[in-house]
Design an enzyme around this catalytic site. Structure first.
Site, PDB file in Angstrom:
ATOM      1  N   ASP A 452       0.722  -1.134   0.085  1.00  0.00           N
ATOM      2  CA  ASP A 452       0.009   0.011   0.030  1.00  0.00           C
ATOM      3  C   ASP A 452       0.735   1.080  -0.048  1.00  0.00           C
ATOM      4  OD1 ASP A 452      -2.265   1.656   0.184  1.00  0.00           O
ATOM      5  OD2 ASP A 452      -2.969   0.295   1.689  1.00  0.00           O
ATOM      6  N   ASP A 517     -10.989   1.546  -3.036  1.00  0.00           N
ATOM      7  CA  ASP A 517     -11.552   1.321  -1.848  1.00  0.00           C
ATOM      8  C   ASP A 517     -13.084   1.271  -1.853  1.00  0.00           C
ATOM      9  OD1 ASP A 517      -8.980   0.957  -0.733  1.00  0.00           O
ATOM     10  OD2 ASP A 517      -9.020   2.831   0.373  1.00  0.00           O
TER      11      ASP A 517
HETATM   12  C1  GLA Z   1      -5.799   1.785   2.239  1.00  0.00           C
HETATM   13  C2  GLA Z   1      -5.937   0.512   1.256  1.00  0.00           C
HETATM   14  C3  GLA Z   1      -7.309  -0.403   1.710  1.00  0.00           C
HETATM   15  C4  GLA Z   1      -6.811  -0.847   3.088  1.00  0.00           C
HETATM   16  C5  GLA Z   1      -6.297   0.283   3.939  1.00  0.00           C
HETATM   17  C6  GLA Z   1      -5.579   0.037   5.313  1.00  0.00           C
HETATM   18  O1  GLA Z   1      -6.785   2.659   2.344  1.00  0.00           O
HETATM   19  O2  GLA Z   1      -6.529   0.929  -0.210  1.00  0.00           O
HETATM   20  O3  GLA Z   1      -7.626  -1.431   0.933  1.00  0.00           O
HETATM   21  O4  GLA Z   1      -5.763  -1.829   2.931  1.00  0.00           O
HETATM   22  O5  GLA Z   1      -5.381   1.216   3.491  1.00  0.00           O
HETATM   23  O6  GLA Z   1      -5.289   0.758   6.235  1.00  0.00           O
END
Ligand code: GLA
Length: 715
Positions: A452, A517
């Site tokens: 990430d 997300d």
């Molecule tokens: C980001 C990612 C999510 C999740 C969160 C975890 O927002 O896009 O899918 O993994 O971080 O903190």
């Protein structure tokens, strides 16, 4: 198709699998005189020589791959920079040789590579432009400082001339949870530009633009597309010059002072990847897909169905819950279980712990092994979330090394999601992170990293005070490459607060991107459509979320959620422990259906179909056109009671297809008291590819927020 470079007059001819490029190398920096589909044959550049006109210079300014102000070009030059005394600001390059080869470009379809060198002895600069024509047109440039003092580089971008009859631009906009939304605009006078300074490809302005003839659609019109394959900052310009010519210009966006070339030093641009079709957008974007699929780094194994823990438990990690979740994951047919954020350091929420890549003994007293063993015994692979480029100020790492952040000394850094960017251009910070992630992978049976990157770069300066996004982006590539070479079987996903880091260069070292997300299928229909214009579906993470979307609050039945996620690299992002037996059984049917159709879904040609605005239709056709699957979604209420027949161009016109509805469990789109078209009844109907293209297929009356899946098999 065989490669066949040739020369006519002053033009060099590059012949690729789907298009032709004619290049004039006589002026110094090469000029792409024509880039289009086959059928042109040879022609002489005199055909396009422009007349001198009143009110203008006594030369015709050239639109080269790197246009020069000093040659009369009054748009934005391709090379911007200067020496400390202000000189070398407007170079003019002279030819210094070229080579045209039918290199083995591994396309299986032929291709050609042209390398053109040019020098400016006055500005003491050399430039090399490489033009490769494979499934796509790939162009990059490299500038070298031949002088004895530093050359401050402000920009080196790639310019593509676009024919003057092209009238529209296909651009994108977005934000977190609403990425890559296509926006069509008429090509304005002057310039239309996008500048991305987020240090990632961004939610707002993905590094992608299309230009096309008036009213171009998925299957009609001439279309040119350009992508800058770079994961840091970028600039995109679509310019209509005062003399009527049009161009696209793409490159890395450099902050002031970010690149200074010492004597002998070079800067190379990212690759500009271009696609072209004379039959609409779908055919053009298939070239991006072929380009990626032809690379040796493209995943070649079946894409395992994922269960990801984020929306199931967020930061509430509890071993017993996760063991039970893993059991349910295996029960519905998942093949990979991914433990998301929250397993390490003091990471009980997003305010602390980032940077401390050690398993939290508070949450996992016996480490991760009990969970991993359980997952493996259940027959699934294990995946783990990491965010190696970041640090929370509230972390052991930051307390030990506050100087390891990419921030401007003396300024209070701007945090974002309570975190700062680690300066991976420092070897101590880089080796620290490499060591920890390497150790994690060495000590555990991990098949997948969800990598990430959750914040923008803001005044991201290195220890010297110079802007650091360029060097950081290269350092991230190095880190990924080094980890991949140490752990070649570990797959990596490029995630960035959803889909804020999606490009062809990150995909050299990652096998999947997280699209968004937002798992609300209504939003995902558009997000995934946009992303499908750059990458094929097997690289796009698409999850079935909870009935009530966590980011929009909307509720959708499983049928719509499944039909939407089905085409990508499928996953489930839902608390399976909250589902009853019937719901679990339905989810298992969805997973089984996806696994059965996976070779088609992840190996065929992606098509997007033209519909009225209330609908979205897309699908995948097997390369040999023996099978196809198409989705038709109703996005909102429409003016007509029934959708019009859906035209399905591009199947084999001479074949007869059995057309059937694929029943998805949990779908509630049937309206009471209404009949269904015959193809929706068991056994379906038979129709030729020609009829499906010209007459179409009547879609049933459907509720908004629903989709029907159409399966076609040739007889
Ligand atoms: C980001 C990612 C999510 C999740 C969160 C975890 O927002 O896009 O899918 O993994 O971080 O903190």
């Amino acid at each position: 198709m065989t490669a066949n470079p040739s020369q006519t007059g002053r033009l060099l001819h590059l012949h690729g699998p789907t298009s032709d490029v004619f290049v004039d190398v006589s002026a110094g920096v090469p000029i792409i005189v024509h880039w289009g589909g086959h059928r042109v044959g040879n022609f002489d550049a005199v055909l396009l020589d422009r007349p001198l006109v009143g009110g203008a210079a006594d030369v015709v300014p050239l639109v080269a791959v790197v246009p020069e102000h000093a040659s009369g070009f009054s748009g934005r030059p391709g090379l911007l920079g200067h020496r400390a005394d202000g000189s070398a600001g407007a170079p003019r390059f002279q030819p210094d040789g070229h080579e045209l080869t039918t290199d083995d470009l591994n396309t299986g379809d032929g291709g050609a590579r042209l390398v053109v060198r040019a020098r400016d002895e006055i500005a003491e600069l050399a430039i090399t432009v490489t033009i490769e024509l494979r499934h796509a047109l790939v162009v990059w440039a490299e500038v070298t400082n031949l002088g004895t003092d530093d050359y401050a580089l402000n920009a080196l971008t790639i310019t593509l001339p676009i024919p003057q009859h092209v009238a529209e631009l296909g651009t994108f906009t977005g934000r977190w949870t609403r990425e890559v939304h296509p926006v069509r605009v008429a090509w304005p006078h002057g310039a239309h530009s996008f500048e991305n300074r987020t240090g990632r490809t961004s939610h707002e302005h993905p590094p992608l633009i299309f230009a096309g003839t008036a009213g171009y659609s998925e299957w009609q019109g001439s279309v040119w597309g350009a992508h800058i394959a770079w994961s840091g900052n970028h600039t995109i310009l679509a310019e209509r010059l005062p003399d009527g010519r049009r161009l696209l210009q793409l490159g890395e966006l450099l902050h002031p002072g970010e690149i200074s070339l010492t004597p002998g030093e070079s800067y190379r641009t990212p690759e500009m990847v271009g696609v072209h079709s004379e039959h609409g957008l779908t055919a053009a974007t298939q070239q991006f897909h072929r380009h990626l699929r032809a690379r040796s780094t493209h995943p070649s194994t079946a894409r395992p169905v994922i269960v990801n823990t984020w929306e199931a438990v967020y930061f509430e990690h509890d071993l017993a819950t996760l063991l039970a979740l893993a059991e349910r994951a295996a029960k519905v047919g998942a093949e990979r279980f991914v433990l998301d954020d929250g397993w390490f350091g003091a990471r009980r929420d997003d305010r602390a712990g980032l940077g401390d890549w050690v398993v939290s003994t508070d949450v996992y007293p016996d480490g991760l092994t009990p969970l991993i063993d359980h997952v493996r015994q259940l027959g699934m692979e294990f995946g783990l979330w990491v965010e190696p480029e970041m640090v929370n100020p509230d972390s052991d790492l930051y307390r030990a090394h506050p100087e390891w952040t990419l921030a401007t000394a003396g300024y209070e850094p701007v945090t974002s999601r309570h975190q700062l960017v680690l300066d991976l251009t420092r070897s101590d910070a880089y080796l620290h992170v490499l060591g920890h992630i390497d150790a994690l992978l060495g000590a555990h049976d991990i098949a997948f990293l969800k990598w990430d990157m959750n914040r923008d770069h803001i005044a991201a300066s290195q220890a010297t005070g110079a802007a650091g996004t360029h060097a950081q982006t290269r350092a991230v590539y190095r880190l990924l490459d080094e980890l991949r070479s140490k752990h070649p079987l570990v797959e990596i996903e490029s995630c960035s607060s959803g889909g804020a880091r999606i490009d062809h260069e990150i995909l050299r070292r990652t096998q999947r991107v997280w699209a968004s997300d937002c798992n609300d299928p209504l939003e995902r229909q558009t997000i995934q459509r946009g992303i499908s214009m750059l990458i094929p579906p097997e690289l796009m993470g698409a999850h079935v979320g909870d009935r009530r979307s966590h980011t929009t609050g909307r509720q959708h039945d499983l049928g719509f959620r499944a039909a939407t996620a089905m085409f990508g690299h499928l996953g489930i992002e839902s608390n399976l422990l909250a589902l009853n037996d019937v719901e679990l059984e339905e989810l298992a049917e969805v997973v089984a259906l996806h696994r059965r159709l996976r070779p088609l879904l992840h190996g065929g040609d992606t098509v997007r179909l033209d519909t009225e605005a209330a609908y979205l239709a897309h699908g995948v056709y097997a390369a040999d056109r023996s099978e196809a699957m198409v989705s038709f979604a109703v996005m909102t209420t429409a003016f007509s009671l029934t959708p019009p027949p859906l035209l399905l161009p591009g199947l084999d016109p001479n074949r007869a297809y059995r057309v059937e509805r694929l029943d998805l469990p949990g779908a509630s789109s049937r309206q009471p008291g209404r009949t269904l078209p015959a193809w929706c009844e068991p056994g379906g109907v038979i129709a030729t590819g020609a009829a499906l293209a010209a007459v179409g297929l009547q879609i049933p009356a459907m509720n908004p927020d629903s989709a029907v899946l159409i399966h076609l098999t040739s007889r």
